[in-house]
Motif scaffolding. Structure first.
Motif, PDB file in Angstrom:
ATOM      1  N   PRO A   4      27.887  -8.630  71.199  1.00  0.00           N
ATOM      2  CA  PRO A   4      28.863  -8.266  70.158  1.00  0.00           C
ATOM      3  C   PRO A   4      29.717  -9.450  69.716  1.00  0.00           C
ATOM      4  N   ASP A   5      30.117 -10.306  70.653  1.00  0.00           N
ATOM      5  CA  ASP A   5      30.893 -11.486  70.281  1.00  0.00           C
ATOM      6  C   ASP A   5      30.073 -12.411  69.389  1.00  0.00           C
ATOM      7  N   TRP A   6      28.809 -12.609  69.761  1.00  0.00           N
ATOM      8  CA  TRP A   6      27.936 -13.480  68.966  1.00  0.00           C
ATOM      9  C   TRP A   6      27.721 -12.885  67.580  1.00  0.00           C
ATOM     10  N   LEU A   7      27.529 -11.565  67.503  1.00  0.00           N
ATOM     11  CA  LEU A   7      27.245 -10.918  66.229  1.00  0.00           C
ATOM     12  C   LEU A   7      28.416 -11.045  65.264  1.00  0.00           C
ATOM     13  N   ARG A   8      29.624 -10.977  65.784  1.00  0.00           N
ATOM     14  CA  ARG A   8      30.791 -11.117  64.915  1.00  0.00           C
ATOM     15  C   ARG A   8      30.789 -12.446  64.178  1.00  0.00           C
ATOM     16  N   GLU A   9      30.284 -13.467  64.818  1.00  0.00           N
ATOM     17  CA  GLU A   9      30.273 -14.804  64.216  1.00  0.00           C
ATOM     18  C   GLU A   9      28.968 -15.110  63.479  1.00  0.00           C
ATOM     19  N   ASN A  10      27.947 -14.299  63.698  1.00  0.00           N
ATOM     20  CA  ASN A  10      26.622 -14.639  63.166  1.00  0.00           C
ATOM     21  C   ASN A  10      25.924 -13.445  62.508  1.00  0.00           C
ATOM     22  N   LEU A  11      26.704 -12.565  61.899  1.00  0.00           N
ATOM     23  CA  LEU A  11      26.120 -11.372  61.303  1.00  0.00           C
ATOM     24  C   LEU A  11      25.054 -11.717  60.271  1.00  0.00           C
TER      25      LEU A  11
ATOM     26  N   THR B 241      23.155 -14.352  59.967  1.00  0.00           N
ATOM     27  CA  THR B 241      21.940 -14.877  60.605  1.00  0.00           C
ATOM     28  C   THR B 241      21.105 -13.747  61.183  1.00  0.00           C
ATOM     29  N   PHE B 242      21.771 -12.824  61.863  1.00  0.00           N
ATOM     30  CA  PHE B 242      21.048 -11.713  62.475  1.00  0.00           C
ATOM     31  C   PHE B 242      20.432 -10.813  61.412  1.00  0.00           C
ATOM     32  N   LEU B 243      21.215 -10.466  60.380  1.00  0.00           N
ATOM     33  CA  LEU B 243      20.700  -9.571  59.351  1.00  0.00           C
ATOM     34  C   LEU B 243      19.561 -10.191  58.565  1.00  0.00           C
ATOM     35  N   ASP B 244      19.603 -11.488  58.379  1.00  0.00           N
ATOM     36  CA  ASP B 244      18.546 -12.152  57.629  1.00  0.00           C
ATOM     37  C   ASP B 244      17.190 -11.915  58.291  1.00  0.00           C
ATOM     38  N   SER B 245      17.136 -12.081  59.595  1.00  0.00           N
ATOM     39  CA  SER B 245      15.889 -11.856  60.328  1.00  0.00           C
ATOM     40  C   SER B 245      15.575 -10.368  60.451  1.00  0.00           C
ATOM     41  N   TYR B 246      16.584  -9.578  60.750  1.00  0.00           N
ATOM     42  CA  TYR B 246      16.391  -8.153  60.999  1.00  0.00           C
ATOM     43  C   TYR B 246      15.916  -7.430  59.742  1.00  0.00           C
ATOM     44  N   LEU B 247      16.556  -7.695  58.610  1.00  0.00           N
ATOM     45  CA  LEU B 247      16.233  -6.972  57.382  1.00  0.00           C
ATOM     46  C   LEU B 247      15.038  -7.554  56.636  1.00  0.00           C
ATOM     47  N   ARG B 248      14.895  -8.850  56.671  1.00  0.00           N
ATOM     48  CA  ARG B 248      13.789  -9.484  55.936  1.00  0.00           C
ATOM     49  C   ARG B 248      12.462  -9.372  56.682  1.00  0.00           C
ATOM     50  N   GLU B 249      12.521  -9.420  58.011  1.00  0.00           N
ATOM     51  CA  GLU B 249      11.281  -9.526  58.784  1.00  0.00           C
ATOM     52  C   GLU B 249      11.013  -8.306  59.665  1.00  0.00           C
ATOM     53  N   ARG B 250      11.936  -7.984  60.549  1.00  0.00           N
ATOM     54  CA  ARG B 250      11.651  -6.981  61.570  1.00  0.00           C
ATOM     55  C   ARG B 250      11.524  -5.574  60.989  1.00  0.00           C
ATOM     56  N   ILE B 251      12.445  -5.172  60.144  1.00  0.00           N
ATOM     57  CA  ILE B 251      12.413  -3.799  59.638  1.00  0.00           C
ATOM     58  C   ILE B 251      11.225  -3.540  58.711  1.00  0.00           C
ATOM     59  N   PRO B 252      10.863  -4.457  57.794  1.00  0.00           N
ATOM     60  CA  PRO B 252       9.649  -4.203  57.006  1.00  0.00           C
ATOM     61  C   PRO B 252       8.393  -4.038  57.868  1.00  0.00           C
ATOM     62  N   VAL B 253       8.272  -4.836  58.918  1.00  0.00           N
ATOM     63  CA  VAL B 253       7.136  -4.687  59.836  1.00  0.00           C
ATOM     64  C   VAL B 253       7.197  -3.330  60.537  1.00  0.00           C
TER      65      VAL B 253
ATOM     66  N   ARG C 273      30.822 -10.052  49.834  1.00  0.00           N
ATOM     67  CA  ARG C 273      30.954  -8.899  48.943  1.00  0.00           C
ATOM     68  C   ARG C 273      30.214  -7.691  49.516  1.00  0.00           C
ATOM     69  N   ALA C 274      29.022  -7.926  50.083  1.00  0.00           N
ATOM     70  CA  ALA C 274      28.229  -6.833  50.638  1.00  0.00           C
ATOM     71  C   ALA C 274      28.958  -6.138  51.782  1.00  0.00           C
ATOM     72  N   ARG C 275      29.715  -6.906  52.556  1.00  0.00           N
ATOM     73  CA  ARG C 275      30.443  -6.313  53.678  1.00  0.00           C
ATOM     74  C   ARG C 275      31.601  -5.449  53.202  1.00  0.00           C
ATOM     75  N   ARG C 276      32.005  -5.631  51.952  1.00  0.00           N
ATOM     76  CA  ARG C 276      33.088  -4.815  51.398  1.00  0.00           C
ATOM     77  C   ARG C 276      32.557  -3.627  50.603  1.00  0.00           C
ATOM     78  N   HIS C 277      31.504  -3.867  49.797  1.00  0.00           N
ATOM     79  CA  HIS C 277      31.077  -2.854  48.844  1.00  0.00           C
ATOM     80  C   HIS C 277      29.591  -2.500  48.918  1.00  0.00           C
ATOM     81  N   GLY C 278      28.818  -3.188  49.725  1.00  0.00           N
ATOM     82  CA  GLY C 278      27.374  -2.997  49.697  1.00  0.00           C
ATOM     83  C   GLY C 278      26.845  -2.045  50.749  1.00  0.00           C
ATOM     84  N   ALA C 279      25.532  -1.858  50.703  1.00  0.00           N
ATOM     85  CA  ALA C 279      24.860  -1.062  51.728  1.00  0.00           C
ATOM     86  C   ALA C 279      25.000  -1.721  53.094  1.00  0.00           C
TER      87      ALA C 279
END
Length: 325
Positions: free
Chosen positions: A206-213, A215-227, A272-278
């Motif tokens: 959780p500490d790492w994610l707060r600083e690197n959201l 980076t994590f989402l880029d891999s998670y949403l672009r690569e892992r979830i489509p697979v 902006r996405a963290r305020r108004h996006g999905a």
């Protein structure tokens, strides 16, 4: 819809099932957390009713069976492994689980003990408990047998299975694997795995994610979830037992794919996405993970959402939570 007698019994049994799952203190077992199972049951009940209304099922039997299909699920402890490290299978090819004993008791655990169900997979033990509960409420043998059969079939339906059993099997499979609620479940399971990996290194995910959201989402949403979506479309949808279930699952996967594609575009302006996006919804799911309830998490996002993609995604998830296509 079920008639009023069924509806009143479903409400009573719903409360009993909720109480039953809280008799265990373990927060996580396998791929489920304590508050997951009751919510999952409610979503399955709605979805099985939606499928059953098209497939011609007895909706009273469907509602009763869906309500009780996982009533003994909390007895299923960790999956057993043999000396070779492989998962142990029973005579029917199901993974064998350690029996997890509850800390407290109620009428369900008393029936379970009286029937000597320890060690039985939950579709078998659940069917047996459902029989006792419904017989005690004066249901006819036809209804009792139909409900027990559907519960047994929900884990392994066949072409010759009952219509109610096929509808329940499809709804159970879809909710856990296909669509928005399944995506939420994937988040919880995936991040729990990250917790363990970071903890093994003496670090906090959780500490790492707060600083690197980002980076994590880029891999998670672009690569892992489509697979992951492609795998569900390939491995689960063709095995569904009803035409309605297969069509509904395909609609949910298409909807989720479009939502993920939108989130990927939002990564270009993460603030902006963290305020108004999905992505605001996803970030909330990723940071509020202490034995969560999906409906509570949607309420939490709704309470502060203004408009746009955040509200739109919450609406789509609520629709699927309610059991609609």
């Amino acid at each position: 819809m079920p008639d009023e007698y069924h509806r009143a019994t479903v409400e009573e049994l719903d409360a009993l099932v909720a109480e039953t799952h809280q008799l265990w203190d373990e927060e996580w077992v396998g791929f489920s957390w304590r508050n997951y199972t009751h919510e999952h049951m409610r979503r399955v009940r709605g979805l099985a009713g939606t499928i059953g209304s098209v497939e011609g099922a007895d909706l009273g039997v469907v509602a009763l069976a869906a309500t009780l299909h996982d009533v003994t699920k909390s007895y299923d402890g960790e999956i057993l492994t043999g000396p070779d490290g492989k998962r142990v299978l029973d005579e029917n090819g199901f993974w064998r689980n350690a029996t997890l004993v509850p800390t407290r008791s109620n009428v369900v655990t008393e029936i379970y003990d009286q029937l000597g169900l320890a060690g039985a997979v939950h579709h078998v033990s659940g069917g047996a408990v459902a029989r006792v509960l419904l017989e005690g409420r004066g249901y006819s043998s036809a209804v009792v047998e139909g409900v027990e059969q559907a519960i047994i079939e929900h884990l392994v339906a066949k072409p010759e299975s009952s219509v109610a059993g096929k509808c329940l099997y499809d709804a159970d499979t879809i909710d856990a694997n296909v669509g928005m609620p399944a995506f939420y479940r994937n988040i919880q399971i995936s991040l729990r795995g990250q917790d363990a990996q970071f903890a093994a290194r003496g670090e906090s995910f959780p500490d790492w994610l707060r600083e690197n959201l980002g980076t994590f989402l880029d891999s998670y949403l672009r690569e892992r979830i489509p697979v992951w979506i492609d795998g569900k479309a390939r491995d689960f949808v063709p095995k569904l037992m009803t035409k309605t279930g297969r069509e509904l699952a395909a609609e949910r996967l298409d909807r989720l794919s479009r939502a993920i594609a939108e989130m990927v575009t939002e990564l270009d302006d993460l603030d902006r996405a963290r305020r108004h996006g999905a992505i605001r919804v996803v970030e909330s799911f990723m940071t509020r993970r202490s034995n969560p309830r999906l409906v509570d998490e949607l309420d939490h996002v709704d309470a502060t959402a203004e408009s746009g993609a955040t509200v739109s995604l919450v609406g789509l998830i609520r629709r699927e939570v309610a059991g609609h296509a």
